[in-house]
Design a protein around this motif. Structure first.
Motif, short mmCIF file in Angstrom:
data_model
loop_
_atom_site.label_atom_id
_atom_site.label_comp_id
_atom_site.label_asym_id
_atom_site.label_seq_id
_atom_site.Cartn_x
_atom_site.Cartn_y
_atom_site.Cartn_z
N VAL A 4 0.83 -3.13 -6.33
CA VAL A 4 2.25 -2.83 -6.47
C VAL A 4 2.57 -2.42 -7.90
O VAL A 4 3.35 -1.47 -8.13
N GLY A 5 1.99 -3.09 -8.89
CA GLY A 5 2.24 -2.73 -10.29
C GLY A 5 1.78 -1.33 -10.61
O GLY A 5 2.50 -0.56 -11.27
N VAL A 6 0.59 -0.97 -10.17
CA VAL A 6 0.08 0.39 -10.40
C VAL A 6 0.96 1.42 -9.68
O VAL A 6 1.28 2.48 -10.22
N GLY A 7 1.35 1.10 -8.45
CA GLY A 7 2.20 2.02 -7.71
C GLY A 7 3.56 2.21 -8.36
O GLY A 7 4.07 3.33 -8.45
N ARG A 8 4.16 1.12 -8.83
CA ARG A 8 5.45 1.22 -9.50
C ARG A 8 5.33 2.03 -10.78
O ARG A 8 6.18 2.88 -11.08
N GLY A 9 4.28 1.78 -11.54
CA GLY A 9 4.08 2.54 -12.77
C GLY A 9 3.91 4.02 -12.51
O GLY A 9 4.44 4.87 -13.23
N ALA A 10 3.15 4.36 -11.47
CA ALA A 10 2.91 5.77 -11.15
C ALA A 10 4.21 6.49 -10.84
O ALA A 10 4.38 7.66 -11.19
N SER A 34 4.81 -11.48 -1.21
CA SER A 34 6.23 -11.22 -1.49
C SER A 34 6.50 -11.24 -2.99
O SER A 34 7.28 -10.42 -3.50
N ASN A 35 5.87 -12.15 -3.71
CA ASN A 35 6.05 -12.20 -5.15
C ASN A 35 5.52 -10.93 -5.81
O ASN A 35 6.12 -10.40 -6.75
N SER A 36 4.41 -10.41 -5.30
CA SER A 36 3.86 -9.17 -5.83
C SER A 36 4.81 -8.00 -5.58
O SER A 36 4.98 -7.12 -6.42
N LEU A 37 5.44 -8.00 -4.42
CA LEU A 37 6.35 -6.91 -4.07
C LEU A 37 7.58 -6.88 -4.97
O LEU A 37 8.27 -5.84 -5.04
N ARG A 38 7.88 -7.98 -5.66
CA ARG A 38 9.02 -7.97 -6.58
C ARG A 38 8.82 -6.97 -7.71
O ARG A 38 9.79 -6.48 -8.29
N LEU A 39 7.56 -6.65 -8.02
CA LEU A 39 7.30 -5.66 -9.06
C LEU A 39 7.86 -4.29 -8.68
O LEU A 39 8.17 -3.48 -9.56
N GLN A 40 7.96 -4.03 -7.39
CA GLN A 40 8.48 -2.75 -6.93
C GLN A 40 9.92 -2.55 -7.40
O GLN A 40 10.37 -1.42 -7.59
N GLY A 58 0.82 -1.21 0.00
CA GLY A 58 0.00 0.00 0.00
C GLY A 58 0.85 1.25 0.00
O GLY A 58 0.50 2.26 -0.61
N ASP A 59 2.00 1.20 0.67
CA ASP A 59 2.90 2.35 0.69
C ASP A 59 3.45 2.64 -0.71
O ASP A 59 3.69 3.79 -1.07
N VAL A 60 3.67 1.58 -1.50
CA VAL A 60 4.13 1.78 -2.87
C VAL A 60 3.10 2.58 -3.65
O VAL A 60 3.42 3.50 -4.40
N ALA A 73 5.52 -3.23 -21.17
CA ALA A 73 6.34 -4.22 -20.45
C ALA A 73 5.90 -4.33 -18.99
O ALA A 73 5.79 -5.44 -18.44
N LEU A 74 5.63 -3.19 -18.34
CA LEU A 74 5.19 -3.21 -16.94
C LEU A 74 3.83 -3.88 -16.82
O LEU A 74 3.60 -4.68 -15.91
N ALA A 75 2.92 -3.54 -17.73
CA ALA A 75 1.59 -4.15 -17.68
C ALA A 75 1.68 -5.66 -17.87
O ALA A 75 1.01 -6.44 -17.18
N ARG A 76 2.52 -6.09 -18.81
CA ARG A 76 2.66 -7.53 -19.04
C ARG A 76 3.29 -8.22 -17.82
O ARG A 76 2.89 -9.33 -17.46
N ARG A 77 4.28 -7.57 -17.22
CA ARG A 77 4.93 -8.17 -16.05
C ARG A 77 3.94 -8.28 -14.88
O ARG A 77 3.91 -9.29 -14.17
N THR A 78 3.13 -7.24 -14.69
CA THR A 78 2.13 -7.29 -13.63
C THR A 78 1.11 -8.38 -13.91
O THR A 78 0.70 -9.11 -13.00
#
Length: 777
Positions: free
Chosen positions: A440-446, A764-770, A260-262, A714-719
Motif C-alpha cells: 500500500v505504501g509503494v502504491g500510494r507513493g507511486a 486494515s491498518n496497512s490500508l490506512r496508508l492509502q 493490490g489494486d492500490v 515522510a511517506l517512507a517513515r509512515r510506511t
C-alpha cells in the motif's frame, strides 16, 4: 550557515569502487530494475498463508541454478536464474500443490480471475455457514445449559445441522491441509482444519459412546461450566470456528485485493487505444500499434496515450493521478506531456517520444511492482519463523492437553484448552504484516510521483539525520536567468536589453538564452542585427540600428578598449553576488550591465523548511565558488554549504559526513549523481523521463517539485512505522494469547474470532496508508 570550499577529501576509502554497491540493494539481493531473460514473474494461486509462500520458494529453488522470492500479499513469484524455463517453473509450482501462470503486466486477467473466484467461493461458503451456525449455536447452547429443555434426539439434530458447515463450508481449510500432508508439510490451514475436525469429532464420539454422560462438568464457556451431558457443545465450537475463520479469510482476501489494486492502479492509467494521424487522416488503433515518432491526436477528456511533445493545440492537463497535484498544468506547442495524464480541455496534436515499456508511466509501474519482489530482511525472518510455528503449535496443543489431563482436569475441559491453543496461535497476521504495508505504501507513493524501490529505503529513511542536495537541476532550476539590468549611461534600461538581445539572437550560449528570454518578456519587437561575430567564451558583437554593439564579459570589453569606470560599481556588486556579468557597449562606450545567474526553484525554501521540521539537517553541494554557494545557500536556507565540489568528489563529501557519524540522504538530479546516490545511506533521484530508471537511487521522485523530497521521506517513515506496528501487534498478540489460552482462560470460540480479526486488523491498518495526506492534499 557554514560554507566550506572543497577541493579534495583525504578519506582513505574515498576512491573505493562503488559499482558493486550500485548493482545491489542494501539487503544484498540482486537489483533487477528491468525484466530480462534471466527473470521470470509468475502469478501464484492457492496460497493461504506465509508458509505456503515459503513452500513455493523452496519448490522453485529446487530447479538448477534458480532462486526465487514469493510474496504472499501480491501472490506473485519472481524467479531468478540464467535461462529460466517457464514450463519447468510452473510444473514445479503445480507439483507443490499450487497454481501458476506467467505474469503479464499488460493483462492481469488470470490473477484477477483467480482472486475473484476465491472471493466468490469464500463468500458463498461464509453465507451458508453463518446461516446454519447462528441457529445451531442458539439451540446447542440453550439445550446444553438447560437440561430440562432437551428432547430425544436433540444431539442428532445438532450433528445434522453442523455437518455441512464442518465439511462443505470448511472444505478450503481441509483441502489445503490434505495438499500439505501429501507433500509432508503443514500450514496455518492445518491448525484450523485440525481444530474444526477435533471439535466435531469429539462431539460425535461423545454422543455415540456417551463420554458426556460420565457426570463430569461439561464445556467451560469462560463464565462457568455447562451441565453434565453437554459434550455436544463442541458442535457449536466447530461451527463457530468455521464461520469465524471463513469471515476472516474472506475479509482478508478482499483487503489484500484492495491493497493490490492500490499498487496496480498506476498501470491501469495507461490508455488502451490511440488516435494516430497518418497522411492527414486520423484512425483509432490499439495502443500496441503506436511507435515512437508517430503523430497522436488527443481530444478533450481523453487519456494521453504516450510520452510526447505538443505540436499543435493548447490544453490543461490533469496530472493528479501521477503527481498528486490537484491543479491542471497548461501545455502548448513545445511542451512535453506524460502518458496516463488526462487532457481536460482543448484538442492537441502530439509527437510520440516514448511509448510502451519506455514510457514514464510504464517504468513507474514496473518499479513499483519490483519493489514488492525485494523481500525485506525482517520479512525473511518472519517467513522462517512461521515455518516452525505451525508444527510447534500442534506439539504445544498436545502437551497442554496432556498436562491439564494429568493434573486431574476433566478431559473435556483439557481438550477445549488444547483446541484454544491450536487456534489462537495461527501466525497469519505475521505473514501479512510487512508485505501489505509495503504494497500500500509503494502504491500510494507511486500515485504521488514518489517511487519507493524497496524495504531498505523505508529502513534507511527512519535513520536519516542529514539531507545533501545537489545544486544545479535539483535545488536550482539549472537555467540561467536575468536578475538585473542596469544602465550606466544616458541610454535607458530597456534599450540596453533591446540591443543586447538583438546581438544574442545569433548565439546559442546559455547566457544568451537568458538575455533573449528576458527581452521577450519585456519587449515586443527586436531589431535585426547585422554583421554578427562571436567571441567564444567571452561574448559577441553585431551592428544594430547602424551602431556597433558589443555584448560580453569585462575582459572582452577591455580587449576592445571599452572603458568600464562607469560600470565599476555594478560589476563589483555582481561579483559579490556570484553572478555572471554581461556588459553592453554601443560604439565603444559602456551603456549597461546585465546580471545573469541560476535561480533556486520556487518550492526550494518550503522544501528546506519541511526537512527542518522533520529534524533533518540540510547541506548544499555545489561546484560554484564559495561566494556563489553562500548566496544560493542563504536564499534556500540550508544549514551548511560545500562549495567547489567537482562531480567526481560528491561521493567523497557523502562519505566524510558518514565518517562524522551522520546518516546521509543524497538528493540528485538522477543524471550525474549515481556514485553519490549509491554512496549515501538513502539515495533520492529527482528525475524525469527515462531518468526514472536510475538504478542507484532508493527513492525516485518523478515530478518537478522539490517538496516531493520531504514528502517522500515522510511517506517512507509512515510506511515503516506501519510495518513496525503490524509486526508489534502480530508478535504481541501471539505472545499474549498463547499463555492465556494455555492456562484455560480462552474459549475456543473467542480464540477463533480473535485469530481471524488479528489478520483483518493488520491488513486494515496497512490500508490506512492509502488515505495518508501529504502537504495538505
Amino acid at each position: 550557515m557554514t560554507t566550506r570550499a572543497t577541493t579534495s577529501i583525504s578519506d582513505p576509502n574515498a576512491r573505493r569502487d562503488l559499482s558493486e554497491r550500485s548493482a545491489r540493494d542494501r539487503s544484498g539481493e540482486p537489483v533487477n530494475d528491468t525484466i530480462s531473460d534471466d527473470v521470470l514473474d509468475l502469478d501464484i494461486s492457492g496460497m493461504t498463508c506465509a508458509a505456503c509462500a515459503r513452500r513455493v520458494e523452496r519448490a522453485l529453488g529446487q530447479l538448477d541454478g534458480v532462486s526465487a522470492t514469493v510474496n504472499y500479499a501480491t501472490e506473485r513469484a519472481r524467479v531468478y536464474g540464467a535461462g529460466t524455463d517457464a514450463a519447468a517453473a510452473i510444473s514445479r509450482v503445480e507439483k507443490a500443490g499450487y497454481g501458476a501462470h506467467i505474469h503479464d503486466d499488460a493483462d492481469d486477467t488470470w490473477s484477477k480471475r483467480a482472486t475473484e473466484n476465491r472471493i466468490t467461493s469464500l463468500r458463498r461458503r461464509l453465507v451458508v455457514s453463518a446461516l446454519l451456525t447462528v441457529p445451531l449455536m442458539d439451540i446447542t447452547i440453550v439445550l446444553a445449559l438447560v437440561p430440562g429443555w432437551r428432547f430425544p434426539g436433540w444431539e442428532a439434530v445438532c450433528v445434522i445441522a453442523a455437518l455441512p458447515i464442518v465439511t462443505w463450508a470448511a472444505w478450503p481449510f481441509h483441502r489445503a491441509t490434505l495438499r500439505n500432508l501429501r507433500h509432508g508439510s503443514v500450514s496455518m490451514d492445518t491448525l484450523v482444519s485440525l481444530g474444526i475436525t477435533a471439535s466435531f469429532g469429539w462431539a460425535v464420539l461423545s454422543l455415540i459412546f456417551g463420554f458426556g454422560d460420565s457426570g463430569d462438568p461439561g464445556f467451560w464457556l469462560g463464565f462457568g461450566m455447562t451441565p453434565a451431558g453437554a459434550s455436544s457443545i463442541y458442535l457449536d465450537v466447530a461451527a463457530g470456528m468455521t464461520t469465524f475463520q471463513l469471515a476472516g479469510r474472506y475479509f482478508e482476501t478482499r483487503s489484500r485485493r484492495k491493497a493490490g489494486d492500490v499498487l496496480g492502479a498506476l498501470g491501469e492509467l495507461a490508455a488502451t487505444h490511440v488516435r494516430i494521424r497518418r497522411d492527414d487522416a486520423d484512425s483509432v488503433e490499439p495502443i500496441a500499434a503506436l511507435t515512437s515518432g508517430d503523430e497522436v491526436v488527443v481530444l478533450p477528456g481523453e487519456t494521453i496515450p504516450c510520452d510526447g511533445e505538443v505540436i499543435e493545440g493548447i490544453a490543461a492537463v490533469d496530472t493528479s493521478m501521477m503527481t498528486g497535484e490537484p491543479v491542471p498544468v497548461d501545455v502548448s506547442p513545445g511542451s512535453t506531456v506524460t502518458g496516463g495524464t488526462v487532457s481536460t480541455n482543448g484538442r492537441m496534436l502530439l509527437r510520440a517520444t516514448s511509448v510502451g515499456a519506455h514510457s514514464q508511466l510504464a517504468q513507474m509501474a514496473a518499479l513499483a511492482e519490483q519493489a514488492q519482489a525485494r523481500k525485506a530482511g525482517v520479512q525473511t525472518l518472519v517467513d522462517r519463523i512461521t515455518g516452525y510455528v505451525v508444527p510447534g503449535v500442534i506439539v504445544l496443543a498436545i502437551l497442554v492437553t496432556a498436562v491439564w489431563t494429568f493434573t486431574g482436569t476433566p478431559f473435556t475441559r483439557a481438550f477445549g484448552i488444547g483446541i484454544s491453543v491450536l487456534i489462537i496461535a495461527c501466525p497469519c497476521a505475521l505473514g501479512l504484516a510487512t508485505p501489505t504495508a509495503l504494497m500500500v505504501g509503494v502504491g500510494r507513493g507511486a500515485r504521488l510521483g514518489i517511487l519507493i524501490k524497496g524495504h531498505d529505503a523505508l529502513e534507511a529513511s527512519g535513520m536519516i539525520s542529514t539531507v545533501v542536495l545537489d545544486k544545479t537541476g535539483t535545488l536550482t532550476t539549472g537555467r540561467m536567468t536575468v536578475h538585473a539590468v542596469t544602465a550606466v549611461a544616458e541610454v535607458p534600461e530597456h534599450e540596453v536589453l533591446r540591443v543586447a538581445a538583438s546581438v544574442e539572437l545569433g548565439s546559442e550560449h546559455a547566457v544568451a538564452a537568458a538575455v533573449l528570454s528576458e527581452a521577450k518578456r519585456r519587449i515586443v519587437d527586436l531589431p535585426k542585427a547585422r554583421d554578427f561575430a562571436a567571441h567564444p567564451g567571452q561574448g559577441a558583437e553585431a551592428r544594430v540600428d547602424g551602431a556597433v554593439v558589443l555584448v560580453g564579459s569585462p575582459a572582452l570589453m577591455r580587449e576592445h578598449g571599452v572603458a568600464l569606470d562607469a560600470a565599476a560599481t555594478q560589476i563589483r556588486d555582481a561579483i559579490d553576488s556570484a553572478r555572471t556579468i554581461v556588459v553592453v557597449s554601443i560604439d565603444g562606450r559602456a551603456v549597461g550591465v546585465i546580471e545573469v545567474g541560476d535561480t533556486i526553484k520556487p518550492d526550494a525554501v518550503m522544501a528546506i523548511r519541511a526537512l527542518r521540521a522533520q529534524g533533518i539537517r540540510t547541506v548544499l553541494l555545489t561546484g560554484d565558488s564559495e561566494q556563489a554557494g553562500r548566496r544560493i545557500g542563504t536564499e534556500a536556507g540550508v544549514d551548511d554549504v560545500y562549495a567547489g565540489v567537482l562531480p567526481a568528489q560528491k561521493a567523497d563529501v557523502i562519505r566524510q559526513l558518514q565518517h562524522d557519524g551522520t546518516k546521509v540522504a543524497m538528493v540528485g538530479d538522477g543524471i550525474n549523481d549515481s556514485v553519490a546516490l549509491a554512496a549515501a545511506d538513502l539515495g533520492l533521484a529527482v528525475a524525469t523521463g527515462t531518468d526514472i530508471a536510475m538504478k542507484s537511487a532508493d527513492i525516485i521522485v518523478v515530478r518537478d517539485d522539490l517538496l516531493a523530497v520531504p514528502e517522500a521521506i515522510a511517506l517512507a517513515r509512515r510506511t515503516r512505522r506501519t510495518i513496525r506496528w503490524n509486526l508489534g501487534w502480530a508478535f504481541g498478540y501471539n505472545a499474549a494469547a498463547l499463555p492465556i489460552a494455555a492456562i484455560g482462560l480462552l474459549n475456543p470460540l473467542i480464540a477463533a474470532a480473535a485469530m481471524s480479526l488479528s489478520s483483518v486488523l493488520v491488513v486494515s491498518n496497512s490500508l490506512r496508508l492509502q488515505k495518508m495526506r501529504l502537504r495538505g492534499r
